[in-house]
Design a protein around this motif. Structure first.
Motif, PDB file in Angstrom:
ATOM      1  N   UNK A  39      11.894 -57.354  35.431  1.00 61.71           N
ATOM      2  CA  UNK A  39      11.013 -58.475  35.827  1.00 61.71           C
ATOM      3  C   UNK A  39      10.386 -59.280  35.141  1.00 61.71           C
ATOM      4  N   UNK A  40      10.876 -59.147  33.934  1.00 63.15           N
ATOM      5  CA  UNK A  40      10.211 -60.098  32.793  1.00 63.15           C
ATOM      6  C   UNK A  40      11.045 -60.959  32.215  1.00 63.15           C
ATOM      7  N   UNK A  41      11.014 -62.191  32.745  1.00 57.39           N
ATOM      8  CA  UNK A  41      11.866 -63.318  32.126  1.00 57.39           C
ATOM      9  C   UNK A  41      11.048 -64.441  32.025  1.00 57.39           C
ATOM     10  N   UNK A  42      11.950 -65.335  31.165  1.00 57.90           N
ATOM     11  CA  UNK A  42      11.074 -66.605  30.757  1.00 57.90           C
ATOM     12  C   UNK A  42      10.702 -67.416  31.782  1.00 57.90           C
ATOM     13  N   UNK A  43       9.782 -68.153  31.683  1.00 60.72           N
ATOM     14  CA  UNK A  43       9.011 -69.157  32.539  1.00 60.72           C
ATOM     15  C   UNK A  43       8.186 -70.199  31.891  1.00 60.72           C
ATOM     16  N   UNK A  44       8.106 -71.299  32.574  1.00 55.07           N
ATOM     17  CA  UNK A  44       7.247 -72.388  31.902  1.00 55.07           C
ATOM     18  C   UNK A  44       7.897 -73.020  30.412  1.00 55.07           C
ATOM     19  N   UNK A  45       9.159 -73.166  30.374  1.00 54.46           N
ATOM     20  CA  UNK A  45       9.676 -73.655  29.237  1.00 54.46           C
ATOM     21  C   UNK A  45      10.018 -72.539  28.144  1.00 54.46           C
ATOM     22  N   UNK A  46       9.727 -71.287  28.400  1.00 51.80           N
ATOM     23  CA  UNK A  46       9.859 -70.256  27.283  1.00 51.80           C
ATOM     24  C   UNK A  46      11.873 -69.787  27.318  1.00 51.80           C
ATOM     25  N   UNK A  48      12.600 -66.970  25.358  1.00 50.54           N
ATOM     26  CA  UNK A  48      12.751 -65.627  25.303  1.00 50.54           C
ATOM     27  C   UNK A  48      11.415 -64.926  25.465  1.00 50.54           C
ATOM     28  N   UNK A  49      11.371 -63.917  25.826  1.00 51.23           N
ATOM     29  CA  UNK A  49      10.075 -62.919  25.845  1.00 51.23           C
ATOM     30  C   UNK A  49      10.511 -61.768  25.120  1.00 51.23           C
ATOM     31  N   UNK A  50       9.510 -61.540  24.085  1.00 49.06           N
ATOM     32  CA  UNK A  50       9.828 -60.401  23.170  1.00 49.06           C
ATOM     33  C   UNK A  50       8.571 -59.560  22.871  1.00 49.06           C
ATOM     34  N   UNK A  51       8.973 -58.287  23.069  1.00 51.63           N
ATOM     35  CA  UNK A  51       7.834 -57.281  22.708  1.00 51.63           C
ATOM     36  C   UNK A  51       8.242 -55.941  22.236  1.00 51.63           C
ATOM     37  N   UNK A  52       7.283 -54.954  22.205  1.00 55.48           N
ATOM     38  CA  UNK A  52       7.551 -53.647  21.599  1.00 55.48           C
ATOM     39  C   UNK A  52       7.746 -52.622  22.399  1.00 55.48           C
ATOM     40  N   UNK A  53       8.618 -51.555  22.428  1.00 50.77           N
ATOM     41  CA  UNK A  53       8.401 -50.449  23.235  1.00 50.77           C
ATOM     42  C   UNK A  53       7.860 -49.182  22.473  1.00 50.77           C
ATOM     43  N   UNK A  54       7.010 -48.497  23.297  1.00 49.73           N
ATOM     44  CA  UNK A  54       6.121 -47.474  22.750  1.00 49.73           C
ATOM     45  C   UNK A  54       6.501 -46.187  23.405  1.00 49.73           C
ATOM     46  N   UNK A  55       6.160 -45.222  22.861  1.00 49.43           N
ATOM     47  CA  UNK A  55       6.255 -43.737  23.322  1.00 49.43           C
ATOM     48  C   UNK A  55       6.320 -42.735  22.102  1.00 49.43           C
TER      49      UNK A  55
END
Length: 416
Positions: A39-46, A48-55
């Motif tokens: 459900x994480x997608x770009x909005x408002x002129x973005x 990409x949305x980038x992040x880290x995976x933890x575990x």
């Protein structure tokens, strides 16, 4: 022996297979993380949305088991043209959030989410992956919007290796829940989503907040009630202490008013818990007046007393009517009449006496000598344990006031 019976790491019970089973890498993604990434997608002129995976990573017989239960978005790492640049400042912010929201978790890789109309190619980001995640079995998760394709890659000696599939498992992931709630743009996660998972999650969080508020209000009410109860207990204690002092003072007054023989009985009575029907408590009646006589009453038996005195105070005068003749020396005579004589009669006193009728006292009556400090009520309690014979004692001894007795006075008492 333990390793023989448990050759594999402890796996989640509730899992769902996505795609085929991969024989080289075993990947397990927690449900909240999977929902967040989809459900994480770009909005408002973005772009990409980038992040880290933890575990955490577990290895068994050369096969890596990766358990991803956290996802953290990194801010200000996407440049113009869709390039990704992890600056030191971005890494510092990310590690602070990891320490706060995802403690004891390691970085398993990173994720990139684009708009539905844009396709992500792993070839465009393999250089960044090799630079920022050079270790073996580091993940690169690519997602193309809400309904777009998703794929997971793992770095290998020959380049990127695409996993055939992975498993989604379900557990209470409080860390990811708190992180999703803390995000300011959580509302963008569920825009256009038909899946009710996020909505149910938000409703559950609201219910938890409401329950926490109710518990706090209940706790506050209990604290206030405890404070009021403490004050009431303290006030009752003070009142009981004051009443105890008054009771002790009243006991001293009653003891002083009772004869010496009754003090021991009164002490024994106070030592008992309650008065039973077979041993009733003495009953006292309060009569206004003096308790101790200040002067002895002198009883006088009625004797002959003067009554109906008659005294005649008027004198009685009698005239004789006689005349005496006096002869002078020269022979002349003179007649002199005698004055009347006044006779006083002595007053006569008539005395009428009346004798008092004797009191009929039976032969078996008790003769009691009044001692110092005794009262008629105390004498009744001493002999009869009540005051029922008070009127008969007054009648037998011709007493008009039960509050006045003299020391040494003889009293006739009814037999016990």
């Amino acid at each position: 022996m333990g390793e023989f019976y448990n050759p594999y790491p402890k796996l989640p019970k509730n899992i769902r297979q996505m795609g085929e089973r991969d024989l080289n890498v075993k990947l397990y993604v927690e449900d909240y993380v999977n929902t967040y990434l989809k459900r994480l997608y770009p909005a408002g002129g973005q772009e990409l949305r980038v992040g880290l995976l933890m575990g955490e990573i577990r290895t068994q017989e050369g096969t890596p088991y990766l358990f991803a239960d956290g996802a953290l978005e990194m801010e200000d790492v996407v440049r113009d043209g869709g390039k990704v640049d992890f600056t030191e400042e971005a890494w510092d912010r990310a590690y602070r959030v990891i320490d706060q929201m995802f403690p004891k978790r390691t970085v398993l890789g990173w994720f990139l989410c684009s708009a539905p109309d844009r396709t992500l190619s792993p070839l465009n980001y393999w250089k960044q992956h090799s630079r920022y995640f050079p270790e073996k079995n580091q993940l690169m998760y690519l997602s193309c919007g809400l309904e777009g394709e998703e794929s997971v890659y793992v770095a290998s000696e020959d380049g990127f290796y695409k996993l055939r599939g992975y498993c989604i498992y379900y557990e209470r992931n409080q860390m990811m829940q708190d992180y999703m709630v803390s995000r300011k743009d959580v509302c963008r996660v569920e825009v256009g989503a038909k899946d009710a998972v996020i909505r149910d999650f938000r409703q559950k969080m609201e219910d938890n907040r409401e329950e926490a508020r109710r518990r706090q209000s209940t706790l506050g009410g209990l604290q206030a009630a405890c404070g009021v109860l403490s004050v009431m207990v303290l006030a009752c204690g003070v009142a009981m202490f004051n009443n105890y002092q008054r009771m002790r003072e009243m006991e001293a007054v009653l003891t002083s008013a009772m004869p010496e023989a009754m003090e021991q009985k009164w002490s024994d009575f106070l030592g008992k818990a309650e008065a039973s029907e077979s041993n009733p408590a003495p009953v006292f009646e309060e009569i206004p007046g003096e308790v101790y006589p200040t002067s002895a009453d002198i009883l006088i038996e009625p004797e002959t007393m003067p009554s109906n005195n008659t005294i005649s105070e008027q004198p009685s005068t009698e005239f004789t009517g006689q005349t005496e003749t006096l002869v002078e020396e020269d022979g002349s005579q003179e007649q002199i009449s005698k004055q009347p004589e006044t006779v006083f009669e002595q007053p006569e006193t008539e005395i009428e006496s009346s004798a008092a009728e004797p009191v009929q006292v039976p032969a078996d009556a008790i003769l009691h000598i009044v001692e110092d400090g005794e009262t008629l009520y105390g004498i009744c309690l001493k002999y009869y344990h009540n005051v029922n014979n008070l009127s008969q004692i007054l009648e037998w001894n011709k007493l008009s006031d039960e509050n006045h007795l003299s020391v040494g006075q003889e009293l006739f008492l009814p037999p016990t």
